[in-house]
Design an enzyme around this catalytic site. Sequence first.
Site, PDB file in Angstrom:
ATOM      1  N   SER A 145      10.166   3.836 -29.997  1.00 27.63           N
ATOM      2  CA  SER A 145       9.582   3.183 -28.823  1.00 27.63           C
ATOM      3  C   SER A 145       9.797   1.678 -28.941  1.00 27.63           C
ATOM      4  CB  SER A 145       8.075   3.462 -28.779  1.00 27.63           C
ATOM      5  OG  SER A 145       7.443   2.653 -27.801  1.00 27.63           O
ATOM      6  N   TYR A 157       0.081   3.862 -33.627  1.00 29.66           N
ATOM      7  CA  TYR A 157       1.233   4.341 -32.839  1.00 29.66           C
ATOM      8  C   TYR A 157       2.445   3.437 -33.060  1.00 29.66           C
ATOM      9  CZ  TYR A 157       4.242   5.764 -29.000  1.00 29.66           C
ATOM     10  OH  TYR A 157       5.325   6.208 -28.266  1.00 29.66           O
TER      11      TYR A 157
END
Length: 266
Positions: A145, A157
């Site tokens: 990401s 995350y």
Amino acid sequence: MSTSHSDRPVRPVALVTGPTSGLGAGFAKKYASLGYDLVLVARDEVRLHDLASELKTMFGTESEILVADLASEAGRDTVALRLEKGVEVLVNNAGFGTSGEFWTADPALLQSQLDVNVTAVMRLTRAALPSMIASAHGTIVNVASVAGLLSGRGSTYSASKAYVISFTEGLSGGLAGTGVRVQALCPGFIRTEFHERAGIEMSTIPKPMWLSVDQVVAASMKDLGDDKVISIPGVQYKVLTTAGRLVPKGLVRRLTNIVGRGRGRT
Ligand SMILES: NC(=O)c1ccc[n+]([C@@H]2O[C@H](COP(=O)([O-])OP(=O)(O)OC[C@H]3O[C@@H](n4cnc5c(N)ncnc54)[C@H](OP(=O)(O)O)[C@@H]3O)[C@@H](O)[C@H]2O)c1
């Protein structure tokens, strides 16, 4: 479930984790459209069967279904065993975000995020590589990401995705000359079930920051063709991540905290 027929020409096989929704479904459809058979890995058995039927109808694809929870060692072992038999393509796509603050989040949920986003990527890559290297042919796409490239937004995350990027970059050096390609795919916001599942409110994100699944898959495929190890779909995110490398980290942290709303997410 294996539905291969002996009278059929042997097709290359792509294993995609998390194809029951979003980006993984996009990758499964793309590889099916290119003439691959599929191994579909996720927890939702009904959606896996629905996808297999859709791919069969659309492209004549044969799909193997592996119902597996990648947060569990048993689930990862099941998928690793299949990978050891050999596939041409592995897309490590399954992953999830969480909302709330790190210091109040359920430790078990944080651990399962690490297990799916990091441990599964490492374990499945390890399982897939020996046969790929032996045949001097193979592709691994590890879905990371933009969050793994720009620090300061959330904690676990972003850290999990930073691992995926660093892991993939390191591996690409070792794999040079083997015929095996690896890519860390680093998308920005994509319209999928991701944010709803995580409980993250997204209504204020400006329209130009959204990417479509097809756009991300197309960018990944193009960058694989160009042997790019890091794939960043979308001009807006190429600009953002380039700027993020050029300005001091402290400023990047402050800006991503404002733009990406650093609070309320792990
Ligand atoms: N959407 C975004 O804005 C965005 C941006 C950057 C990166 N990403 C990354 O893109 C990847 C795909 O996400 P998405 O946006 O397509 O999200 P999504 O629509 O929520 O899909 C997630 C997929 O992962 C699977 N999955 C989740 N937990 C799993 C587990 N424990 N075991 C096996 N499979 C599991 C889900 O399948 P089941 O529920 O059936 O198991 C589902 O198919 C993720 O790695 C995510 O971090 C997303």
